[in-house]
Enzyme design. Structure first.
Site, PDB file in Angstrom:
ATOM      1  CG  HIS A  91      -1.804   1.216   1.292  1.00  0.00           C
ATOM      2  ND1 HIS A  91      -2.015   1.910   2.456  1.00  0.00           N
ATOM      3  CD2 HIS A  91      -2.489   1.882   0.330  1.00  0.00           C
ATOM      4  CE1 HIS A  91      -2.800   2.947   2.218  1.00  0.00           C
ATOM      5  NE2 HIS A  91      -3.112   2.947   0.935  1.00  0.00           N
ATOM      6  CG  HIS A 108      -2.920   2.840   6.303  1.00  0.00           C
ATOM      7  ND1 HIS A 108      -1.812   2.904   5.487  1.00  0.00           N
ATOM      8  CD2 HIS A 108      -3.088   4.080   6.814  1.00  0.00           C
ATOM      9  CE1 HIS A 108      -1.327   4.142   5.487  1.00  0.00           C
ATOM     10  NE2 HIS A 108      -2.076   4.873   6.280  1.00  0.00           N
TER      11      HIS A 108
END
Ligand code: FES
Length: 162
Positions: A91, A108
């Site tokens: 990511h 996250h």
């Protein structure tokens, strides 16, 4: 002949990219570079669930080797339960940590299944965790890194072109 979902997606994505840019052949071999074969451990030194850090295919790419408690896709060893992955989340490049059969990103909270090619099953990451291709030498117990499936975070090529 069967083909894994990852290989299918990679080949179709790479094919589209090559078609878009008018290139032919494999991107990695365009530079003439090949993945190194690197001894990263010995199966007798591994304990299930205890990850070992190493760098591959170069010193700037942290990776994790781990023996799982189950058979894994791409796993090596007599039980096919030893796998390795990039330690950088696809990511935004935060470090991922191994815990109980999965890699977890603390930024996250993306999660990747270590037994299923690093498949993303939770969080913001839209790509799977890049998996290191391993070779097992049964006679010596040595484990070698010999390639990467998937793109390492932050790179346009897994093998730095200089
Ligand atoms: S950097 Fe890993 S989920 Fe965002």
């Amino acid at each position: 002949m069967s083909i894994s979902r990852r290989k299918f997606l990679q080949s179709s994505t790479a094919g589209m990219a090559l078609a878009l840019f008018g290139l032919s052949g494999k991107a990695e071999s365009a530079s003439g570079k090949k993945y190194p074969s690197l001894r990263i451990g010995n199966i007798r030194e591994l304990k299930a669930g205890e990850p070992v850090q190493f760098n591959y295919p170069d010193s700037t790419s942290p990776c994790t080797l781990v023996m799982l408690n189950e058979t894994a896709i791409g796993g090596v060893g007599t039980l096919r339960n030893v796998v390795a992955f990039s330690s950088l989340c696809p990511h935004m490049g935060c470090p991922v940590n191994y815990k109980s059969g999965r890699f977890v990103c603390g930024c996250h909270y993306s999660m990747f299944d270590a037994a299923k090619n690093g498949q993303t099953y939770q969080g913001l990451a839209s790509q799977w965790l890049a998996q290191v291709t391993l070779r097992f030498d049964k006679a010596s117990g040595n484990i070698y890194a010999e390639g990467v499936e998937g793109l390492l975070y932050g790179r346009i090529s897994n093998l730095n072109i200089s």
